[in-house]
Design an enzyme around this catalytic site. Structure first.
Site, mmCIF file in Angstrom:
data_model
loop_
_atom_site.group_PDB
_atom_site.id
_atom_site.type_symbol
_atom_site.label_atom_id
_atom_site.label_comp_id
_atom_site.label_asym_id
_atom_site.label_seq_id
_atom_site.Cartn_x
_atom_site.Cartn_y
_atom_site.Cartn_z
ATOM 1 C CG ASP A 134 30.732 33.349 39.372
ATOM 2 O OD1 ASP A 134 31.802 33.981 39.321
ATOM 3 O OD2 ASP A 134 29.948 33.272 38.410
ATOM 4 C CD GLU A 159 34.945 37.994 42.230
ATOM 5 O OE1 GLU A 159 34.652 39.075 41.702
ATOM 6 O OE2 GLU A 159 35.445 37.045 41.601
ATOM 7 C CB VAL A 228 33.800 32.103 37.242
ATOM 8 C CG1 VAL A 228 33.777 32.306 35.718
ATOM 9 C CG2 VAL A 228 33.211 30.757 37.604
ATOM 10 C CB THR A 231 31.656 36.344 35.639
ATOM 11 O OG1 THR A 231 32.305 35.804 36.796
ATOM 12 C CG2 THR A 231 30.250 35.774 35.559
ATOM 13 C CG ASP A 399 40.590 39.962 39.938
ATOM 14 O OD1 ASP A 399 39.911 38.957 39.649
ATOM 15 O OD2 ASP A 399 40.087 41.043 40.317
#
Length: 462
Positions: A134, A159, A228, A231, A399
């Site tokens: 990430d 993020e 990612v 995750t 997202d």
């Protein structure tokens, strides 16, 4: 079925909108007390004209720039955001390689695939997992985009933050992130990008991560990154995605999805990725057979979406390896496949199951981690994605942004449950979202699901 679609949506143009997105007055056709009168799709600004001077070449590549009408073969089509698309695809390719390496190391350290190995997986304040990948992907994307555009002020919404890495307890973790970042950046010329003159220091990596702190909004240009996505699937050796999109004045203008574990055969999605890996070792596929994963990409208004193999599998990035992708032509609910999130924490499986039954869907749902669900619809492996979050959960723009534009340009439809376009102009959250998100391969399926939502919403517990 084409005549039904034309009758239902009065589609009369050959634009991408007519291939699946309802016209601006479509909101009036949606029955239900929750519809909103202001949800007409936003009008897109006229695309810029890019001339020969825009044909930037980077690294060691000698291919023509990406072309909106040819997926990367150049010549004759509009070149809207060509430079940005080229950068985004190349950068996501690098990110996929980093993720593959980190996932392999996690699975080697923890063969059970539970994601519980010490040192490899960490928890954020909301108890969601985070890994070296990430932070590593965020640092790589930040550094490479800034270098590609020769602009230290490239704006990115992402993020992750650097709090854990900067803490007194994060020294060893930071060292792992720095090693992963430098291990991929040194290979950047293979992707047609420039490597740093020397390895990045820990302070350089932290600074790259910190730079991804844009708040988004309705004006200006900014990138949106989920380093990612999924995750939990990543640490379990299953599906995940790297999602990068460009938003300009509140509209998503291009999107790239890296899906390192997305198999070319739809049937493999029904198995845990670990079983797929095992079978691949028993009968190894030929080199360059697209067996391990792919990168999908699209540009708003192009009317096409594209897919190319991972550079990690093919050796060098070659735009000639790209293929056009399209949504499924299935319009009968009995034959349609619908996707939903694997985890129940932020979605209601019971409500989507009830909707599926009322619409006439009979197949078992395809539960897939991450934005790979969007990739499945764009590529024609599934027809429907439904997500209805539990009370209090707010959807983040990273997202969804990349997946939305790819589905739309592949011929699909995606709105909230009131029939309105998703609004990416109000910061890091999809504010004003009406109940949930519905993505479909075609307008007819989409319309039927919207009607089913309106009919059953009052009796739900959401």
């Amino acid at each position: 079925m084409g005549s039904i679609r034309l009758s239902a949506w009065t589609a009369a143009s050959s634009s991408p909108a007519a291939r699946g997105f309802p016209p601006s007055d479509w909101r009036g056709r949606v029955r239900g007390r929750r519809r909103r009168a202001h949800c007409a799709p936003p009008s897109a600004p006229p695309p810029p004209s890019l001339g020969a001077s825009s044909r930037l070449r980077v690294g060691t590549q000698h291919e023509l720039l990406w072309d909106c009408r040819g997926g990367g073969l150049g010549g004759g089509g509009r070149r809207d955001y060509a430079k940005e698309m080229e950068a985004a695809v190349r950068v996501v390719q690098v990110a996929c390689t980093l993720c593959q390496r980190v996932q392999d190391s996690l699975l080697l350290a923890n063969p059970a695939g539970s994601g519980s190995n010490s040192g490899g997986v960490h928890s954020k304040l909301d108890r969601s997992p985070v890994t070296v990948a990430d932070w590593g992907v965020q640092a790589i994307v930040s550094w490479l985009l800034s270098d590609f555009f020769r602009d230290e002020s490239v704006s990115i919404v992402a993020e992750e933050d650097d709090q854990t890495l900067s803490s007194s307890d994060g020294t060893a973790l930071l060292e792992s992130v720095v090693a992963a970042v430098n291990g991929c950046l040194v290979e950047a010329p293979k992707y047609g990008l420039r490597s740093p003159e020397k390895d990045l220091r820990a302070s350089d990596v932290l600074q790259a991560i910190r730079k991804c702190s844009s708040a988004g909004g309705p004006k200006g240009r900014f990138w949106v990154l989920d380093p990612v996505d999924g995750t939990l699937g990543f640490v379990r050796g299953d599906q995940y995605a790297i999602a990068l999109a460009l938003i300009e004045d509140g509209e998503v203008v291009l999107g790239v999805l890296g899906c390192p574990n997305y198999p070319m055969k739809k049937e493999w999605l029904n198995y845990h990725q670990r079983y797929y890996r095992l079978m691949s070792k028993v009968a190894p596929p030929a080199s360059g057979s697209w067996n391990k994963g792919c990168v999908m990409y699209a540009h708003k208004g192009c009317g096409q979406a594209w897919m190319q193999p991972l550079v990690h599998d093919f050796g060098m990035l070659n735009w000639h390896n790209s293929r056009e992708i399209q949504v499924s032509s299935v319009s009968d609910p009995v034959s349609a496949t619908f996707c939903e999130p694997v985890e129940k924490a932020n979605s209601s499986h019971s409500f989507t199951a009830g909707l599926a039954h009322s619409v006439g869907l009979r197949k078992q749902p395809l539960r897939v981690y991450s934005m790979v669900k969007y990739a499945a619809i764009a590529r024609g492996d599934a027809e429907i994605f439904m997500k209805f979050a539990r009370a209090g959960y707010k959807e983040k723009i990273w997202d969804h942004a990349a997946g939305v534009v790819i589905i739309q340009e592949a011929g699909g439809v995606i709105t909230d449950a009131g029939g309105c376009p998703l609004d990416f102009s109000r910061g890091v959250y999809l504010e004003g979202l009406d109940r949930g998100i519905i993505a479909c391969s075609g307008a007819l399926l989409h319309h039927r699901i919207l009607e089913a939502v309106d009919a059953s919403w009052n009796s739900s517990t959401l």
